[in-house]
Design an enzyme around this catalytic site. Structure first.
Site, short mmCIF file in Angstrom:
data_model
loop_
_atom_site.label_atom_id
_atom_site.label_comp_id
_atom_site.label_asym_id
_atom_site.label_seq_id
_atom_site.Cartn_x
_atom_site.Cartn_y
_atom_site.Cartn_z
N CYS A 167 0.83 -1.20 0.00
CA CYS A 167 0.00 0.00 0.00
C CYS A 167 0.86 1.25 0.00
O CYS A 167 1.36 1.68 1.04
CB CYS A 167 -0.92 -0.01 1.21
SG CYS A 167 -1.94 1.46 1.31
N CYS A 208 -0.45 4.07 2.17
CA CYS A 208 -0.25 3.92 3.62
C CYS A 208 1.21 4.17 4.00
O CYS A 208 1.50 4.77 5.02
CB CYS A 208 -0.58 2.50 4.09
SG CYS A 208 -2.02 1.78 3.34
N ASP A 209 2.14 3.66 3.19
CA ASP A 209 3.54 3.59 3.62
C ASP A 209 4.51 4.46 2.82
O ASP A 209 5.68 4.58 3.21
CB ASP A 209 4.02 2.13 3.55
CG ASP A 209 3.17 1.24 4.44
OD1 ASP A 209 2.73 1.72 5.49
OD2 ASP A 209 2.95 0.07 4.09
#
Ligand code: NDP
Length: 314
Positions: A138, A141-142
């Protein structure tokens, strides 16, 4: 420890666009639905940035914000939204039985399955070993953790393109590994990738291994035409090769195809079990859009309501 039992008319499992839309319709129909959200509250869209193709948002909206709107709308009509995972089911009985977090038992006349899909992995050992230490599925997300560094991404669909573009804004360079000599992604997304200066596409290429002792340090890329291998230094390695449906919990009772997608009757959300309906990405491997998921969520609620009425339950 004794299991608590709750008896209800309509249970919704999953909280993506399909689940929330089913909840809005079921609540407005007076079914007093209870929803268990699953671990990822709001579903896959909470891991997205801009959603530009959902009708009604002419200037786009952030995925997490959109799902917050869906949730508020479902709550407004009285859906009881709870955090929890369906860990076991028994659909051979009437009412159907669904265990939540292996503790609580919910007995429901109608069950709407809206558990969606989740990221696929390459299946190489180094990917697993370094997961969370530079390997991620992701970018949204990261990606932030790799600001100002070089990263790699695998995949050639719309997700991979979207994530590569997202990463290109944070990172100095994005190495995109594509296994064929063309991409599956829509033309517009491909063009965006190819027109982004700091994305380098490696055609006919596969990931041999992710390198690094405790954190990702490089990726070994294998050219499947020339058989050449190169090590490219990166700090992050993103996998964006598609998704698989979250149907394992239901598999003993619900008919799926070979990939695990729930099979529904034509033009319907009815599964092979009477009173169990499936909607969203769990049963759709063709469109997989928020708007199509919402559409089938609506169908599932309407079909549940009709089925409960026919049975004289509602
Ligand atoms: P897709 O299934 O469309 O694409 C998966 C990609 O990963 C393909 O290019 C595939 O390669 C590649 N791949 C699969 N397995 C491997 C492997 N083992 N090694 C290397 N590469 C691999 O998945 P997406 O998640 O990209 O998209 C799913 C759906 O969601 C699509 O319908 C898409 O259009 C939609 N979507 C729409 C967006 C938007 O409109 N904004 C954003 C994101 C997704 P190959 O082509 O060779 O099979």
């Amino acid at each position: 420890m004794s299991t608590t039992v709750e008896r209800i008319h309509c249970l919704i499992i999953g909280s993506g666009p399909a689940g929330y839309t089913a909840a809005i319709y079921a609540a407005r129909a007076g079914l007093k639905p209870i929803m268990y959200t699953g671990l990822l509250q709001g579903g896959q869209l909470v891991n997205t940035t801009d959603v530009e193709n959902y009708p009604g948002y002419p200037t786009g909206i952030l995925g997490p914000e959109m799902m917050e709107d869906f949730k508020k709308q479902a709550e407004r009509f009285g859906t009881d939204i709870r955090f929890g995972m369906a860990t076991k089911v028994d659909f051979s009985t009437s009412p159907k039985k669904v265990w939540i977090d292996d503790e609580k038992l919910v007995e429901a006349d109608a069950v709407i399955l809206a558990t969606g899909a989740e990221a696929k992995w390459l299946g190489i050992p180094s990917e697993k070993r370094l997961n969370g230490s530079g390997v991620s599925a992701c970018a949204v997300c990261d990606g932030f953790f790799y600001k100002g560094t070089e990263v790699a991404i695998v995949g050639a669909g719309d997700t991979a393109c979207e994530e590569a573009i997202y990463l290109s804004k944070l990172c100095t360079k994005v190495h995109m590994i594509v296994r064929r000599d063309e991409m599956r992604a829509s033309k517009i997304m491909q063009e965006r990738v190819l027109n982004t200066k700091n994305i380098q596409v490696y055609w006919n290429s596969e990931t041999d291994e992710v390198l690094g002792e405790n954190v990702v340090e490089a990726v070994r890329i294998f050219n499947n035409k020339t058989k050449e291998k190169i090590d490219v230094p990166v700090t992050g390695f993103f996998v964006a090769i598609g998704h698989q449906p979250n149907s394992v919990v239901f598999k003993d009772f619900i008919t799926t195809d070979t990939e695990g997608y729930v099979i529904t009757q034509a033009d319907s959300t009815k599964t092979n079990v009477e009173g169990v309906f499936a909607c969203g990405d769990l049963q759709d491997k063709t469109y997989r859009q928020a708007v199509t998921a919402a559409g089938t969520g609506c169908m599932a609620a309407l079909e549940s309501e009709r089925w409960l009425s026919e049975k004289g339950i509602h």
